[in-house]
Write a protein that holds these residues in place. Structure first.
Motif, PDB file in Angstrom:
ATOM      1  N   ASP A  32     -40.826  29.557 -10.169  1.00  0.00           N
ATOM      2  CA  ASP A  32     -40.154  30.831 -10.394  1.00  0.00           C
ATOM      3  C   ASP A  32     -40.772  31.834  -9.426  1.00  0.00           C
ATOM      4  O   ASP A  32     -41.997  32.006  -9.412  1.00  0.00           O
ATOM      5  CB  ASP A  32     -40.364  31.280 -11.841  1.00  0.00           C
ATOM      6  CG  ASP A  32     -39.516  32.473 -12.226  1.00  0.00           C
ATOM      7  OD1 ASP A  32     -38.449  32.681 -11.608  1.00  0.00           O
ATOM      8  OD2 ASP A  32     -39.911  33.204 -13.150  1.00  0.00           O
ATOM      9  N   ARG A  38     -36.194  23.460  -8.615  1.00  0.00           N
ATOM     10  CA  ARG A  38     -35.816  24.367  -9.699  1.00  0.00           C
ATOM     11  C   ARG A  38     -34.380  24.108 -10.115  1.00  0.00           C
ATOM     12  O   ARG A  38     -33.476  24.079  -9.286  1.00  0.00           O
ATOM     13  CB  ARG A  38     -35.973  25.826  -9.244  1.00  0.00           C
ATOM     14  CG  ARG A  38     -35.344  26.877 -10.151  1.00  0.00           C
ATOM     15  CD  ARG A  38     -36.272  27.242 -11.296  1.00  0.00           C
ATOM     16  NE  ARG A  38     -35.667  28.185 -12.217  1.00  0.00           N
ATOM     17  CZ  ARG A  38     -35.902  29.489 -12.228  1.00  0.00           C
ATOM     18  NH1 ARG A  38     -36.721  30.030 -11.351  1.00  0.00           N
ATOM     19  NH2 ARG A  38     -35.337  30.258 -13.130  1.00  0.00           N
ATOM     20  N   ARG A  47     -28.065  41.644  -9.472  1.00  0.00           N
ATOM     21  CA  ARG A  47     -28.905  40.455  -9.277  1.00  0.00           C
ATOM     22  C   ARG A  47     -30.390  40.768  -9.158  1.00  0.00           C
ATOM     23  O   ARG A  47     -31.211  39.849  -9.114  1.00  0.00           O
ATOM     24  CB  ARG A  47     -28.489  39.718  -7.999  1.00  0.00           C
ATOM     25  CG  ARG A  47     -27.109  39.121  -8.050  1.00  0.00           C
ATOM     26  CD  ARG A  47     -26.756  38.408  -6.752  1.00  0.00           C
ATOM     27  NE  ARG A  47     -27.779  37.445  -6.381  1.00  0.00           N
ATOM     28  CZ  ARG A  47     -28.145  37.218  -5.121  1.00  0.00           C
ATOM     29  NH1 ARG A  47     -27.592  37.872  -4.120  1.00  0.00           N
ATOM     30  NH2 ARG A  47     -29.075  36.335  -4.869  1.00  0.00           N
ATOM     31  N   GLN A  77     -34.827  32.220  -3.801  1.00  0.00           N
ATOM     32  CA  GLN A  77     -34.084  31.254  -4.620  1.00  0.00           C
ATOM     33  C   GLN A  77     -33.888  29.938  -3.878  1.00  0.00           C
ATOM     34  O   GLN A  77     -33.894  28.875  -4.497  1.00  0.00           O
ATOM     35  CB  GLN A  77     -32.762  31.867  -5.086  1.00  0.00           C
ATOM     36  CG  GLN A  77     -33.000  32.949  -6.122  1.00  0.00           C
ATOM     37  CD  GLN A  77     -31.735  33.637  -6.605  1.00  0.00           C
ATOM     38  OE1 GLN A  77     -30.677  33.557  -5.972  1.00  0.00           O
ATOM     39  NE2 GLN A  77     -31.852  34.323  -7.722  1.00  0.00           N
ATOM     40  N   GLU A 101     -37.115  28.096  -4.364  1.00  0.00           N
ATOM     41  CA  GLU A 101     -37.139  27.534  -5.725  1.00  0.00           C
ATOM     42  C   GLU A 101     -36.312  26.254  -5.794  1.00  0.00           C
ATOM     43  O   GLU A 101     -36.770  25.231  -6.315  1.00  0.00           O
ATOM     44  CB  GLU A 101     -36.576  28.548  -6.728  1.00  0.00           C
ATOM     45  CG  GLU A 101     -37.420  29.756  -6.968  1.00  0.00           C
ATOM     46  CD  GLU A 101     -36.732  30.784  -7.848  1.00  0.00           C
ATOM     47  OE1 GLU A 101     -37.454  31.638  -8.382  1.00  0.00           O
ATOM     48  OE2 GLU A 101     -35.482  30.746  -8.018  1.00  0.00           O
ATOM     49  N   THR A 102     -35.094  26.309  -5.271  1.00  0.00           N
ATOM     50  CA  THR A 102     -34.204  25.147  -5.300  1.00  0.00           C
ATOM     51  C   THR A 102     -34.813  23.988  -4.516  1.00  0.00           C
ATOM     52  O   THR A 102     -34.778  22.838  -4.961  1.00  0.00           O
ATOM     53  CB  THR A 102     -32.818  25.512  -4.741  1.00  0.00           C
ATOM     54  OG1 THR A 102     -32.267  26.562  -5.551  1.00  0.00           O
ATOM     55  CG2 THR A 102     -31.881  24.322  -4.734  1.00  0.00           C
ATOM     56  N   ARG A 110     -39.923  25.436 -15.771  1.00  0.00           N
ATOM     57  CA  ARG A 110     -39.444  25.433 -14.388  1.00  0.00           C
ATOM     58  C   ARG A 110     -40.507  24.918 -13.432  1.00  0.00           C
ATOM     59  O   ARG A 110     -41.693  25.131 -13.647  1.00  0.00           O
ATOM     60  CB  ARG A 110     -38.986  26.817 -13.971  1.00  0.00           C
ATOM     61  CG  ARG A 110     -40.043  27.854 -14.159  1.00  0.00           C
ATOM     62  CD  ARG A 110     -39.521  29.242 -14.374  1.00  0.00           C
ATOM     63  NE  ARG A 110     -38.664  29.287 -15.526  1.00  0.00           N
ATOM     64  CZ  ARG A 110     -37.853  30.272 -15.829  1.00  0.00           C
ATOM     65  NH1 ARG A 110     -37.791  31.321 -15.072  1.00  0.00           N
ATOM     66  NH2 ARG A 110     -37.099  30.246 -16.879  1.00  0.00           N
ATOM     67  N   ASP A 164     -40.384  35.800  -8.307  1.00  0.00           N
ATOM     68  CA  ASP A 164     -39.779  37.076  -8.679  1.00  0.00           C
ATOM     69  C   ASP A 164     -40.290  38.188  -7.782  1.00  0.00           C
ATOM     70  O   ASP A 164     -41.498  38.300  -7.543  1.00  0.00           O
ATOM     71  CB  ASP A 164     -40.147  37.439 -10.128  1.00  0.00           C
ATOM     72  CG  ASP A 164     -39.528  36.511 -11.150  1.00  0.00           C
ATOM     73  OD1 ASP A 164     -38.368  36.100 -10.953  1.00  0.00           O
ATOM     74  OD2 ASP A 164     -40.209  36.190 -12.145  1.00  0.00           O
ATOM     75  N   ARG A 217     -31.616  25.666 -12.802  1.00  0.00           N
ATOM     76  CA  ARG A 217     -31.354  26.833 -13.653  1.00  0.00           C
ATOM     77  C   ARG A 217     -30.484  26.407 -14.840  1.00  0.00           C
ATOM     78  O   ARG A 217     -29.314  26.744 -14.915  1.00  0.00           O
ATOM     79  CB  ARG A 217     -30.692  27.929 -12.839  1.00  0.00           C
ATOM     80  CG  ARG A 217     -31.605  28.457 -11.761  1.00  0.00           C
ATOM     81  CD  ARG A 217     -30.971  29.553 -10.933  1.00  0.00           C
ATOM     82  NE  ARG A 217     -31.842  29.914  -9.847  1.00  0.00           N
ATOM     83  CZ  ARG A 217     -32.874  30.742  -9.951  1.00  0.00           C
ATOM     84  NH1 ARG A 217     -33.162  31.301 -11.098  1.00  0.00           N
ATOM     85  NH2 ARG A 217     -33.624  31.007  -8.906  1.00  0.00           N
ATOM     86  N   ASP A 235     -32.330  35.870  -1.905  1.00  0.00           N
ATOM     87  CA  ASP A 235     -31.670  34.599  -1.573  1.00  0.00           C
ATOM     88  C   ASP A 235     -32.666  33.594  -0.991  1.00  0.00           C
ATOM     89  O   ASP A 235     -32.623  32.403  -1.318  1.00  0.00           O
ATOM     90  CB  ASP A 235     -30.525  34.828  -0.586  1.00  0.00           C
ATOM     91  CG  ASP A 235     -29.338  35.544  -1.213  1.00  0.00           C
ATOM     92  OD1 ASP A 235     -29.212  35.552  -2.455  1.00  0.00           O
ATOM     93  OD2 ASP A 235     -28.527  36.105  -0.440  1.00  0.00           O
TER      94      ASP A 235
END
Length: 161
Positions: free
Chosen positions: A94, A82, A109, A74, A77-78, A91, A96, A84, A71
């Motif tokens: 990213d 980013r 997830r 992400q 990223e946002t 992008r 990971d 989606r 979380d």
């Protein structure tokens, strides 16, 4: 604390700067210590017609639970723009989770070790800069064996940032 390896990639909006900002954000995560960052690498996109990617790997020592860390990644990223819109689209950033200590994780997830990492030179070679030479993934595979099966083709190691 567990050693976590995070794959980072960007092919939009000044990719190297996106990765530098991501590293700063990773260093600010609670209950986490940034333990290292690989060199940056450039490679072609896996899909034709997209800009080249800039990739790297970060090592974290972390007390966060896997989904809490996901979380947080992400949210980073946002925060860096980013969107989606499509699974394999270009992008800004990213992030990971490649490896999470010695854990095998199979959640809807989150899958760890990260799927397909064994076939991605842009993941394996930066990871090898940070990981111990005898690193064994939680599924039993050795990093050195994955590297031997995935040639350094199509990668360009960028000058120091």
């Amino acid at each position: 604390m567990e050693r976590i390896y995070i794959g980072m990639g960007s092919n939009l909006a000044e990719p190297a700067e996106q990765l530098r900002c991501a590293v700063q954000a990773l260093a600010q995560l609670p209950d986490t210590r940034l333990a290292g960052v690989s060199a940056f690498y450039q490679s072609d996109s896996l899909l034709p017609g997209q800009p080249r990617y800039t990739n790297a790997v970060a090592a974290l020592d972390c007390r966060l639970a896997p989904l809490v860390l996901l979380d947080a990644l992400q949210a980073i990223e946002t925060g860096q723009g980013r969107e989606r819109l499509e699974r394999w689209g270009p992008r800004t950033l990213d992030l990971d989770i490649l490896l999470f200590g010695d854990r095998l994780i199979d959640e809807p997830r989150l899958k760890v070790p990260h799927y397909h990492m064994q076939a991605r030179a842009f993941v394996l070679y930066p990871l090898a800069e940070l990981a111990p030479a005898d690193l064994r993934l939680a599924d039993g595979r050795l990093l050195k064996d994955l590297l031997a099966a995935c040639p350094f083709v199509g990668l360009e190691r960028l000058p120091a940032n």
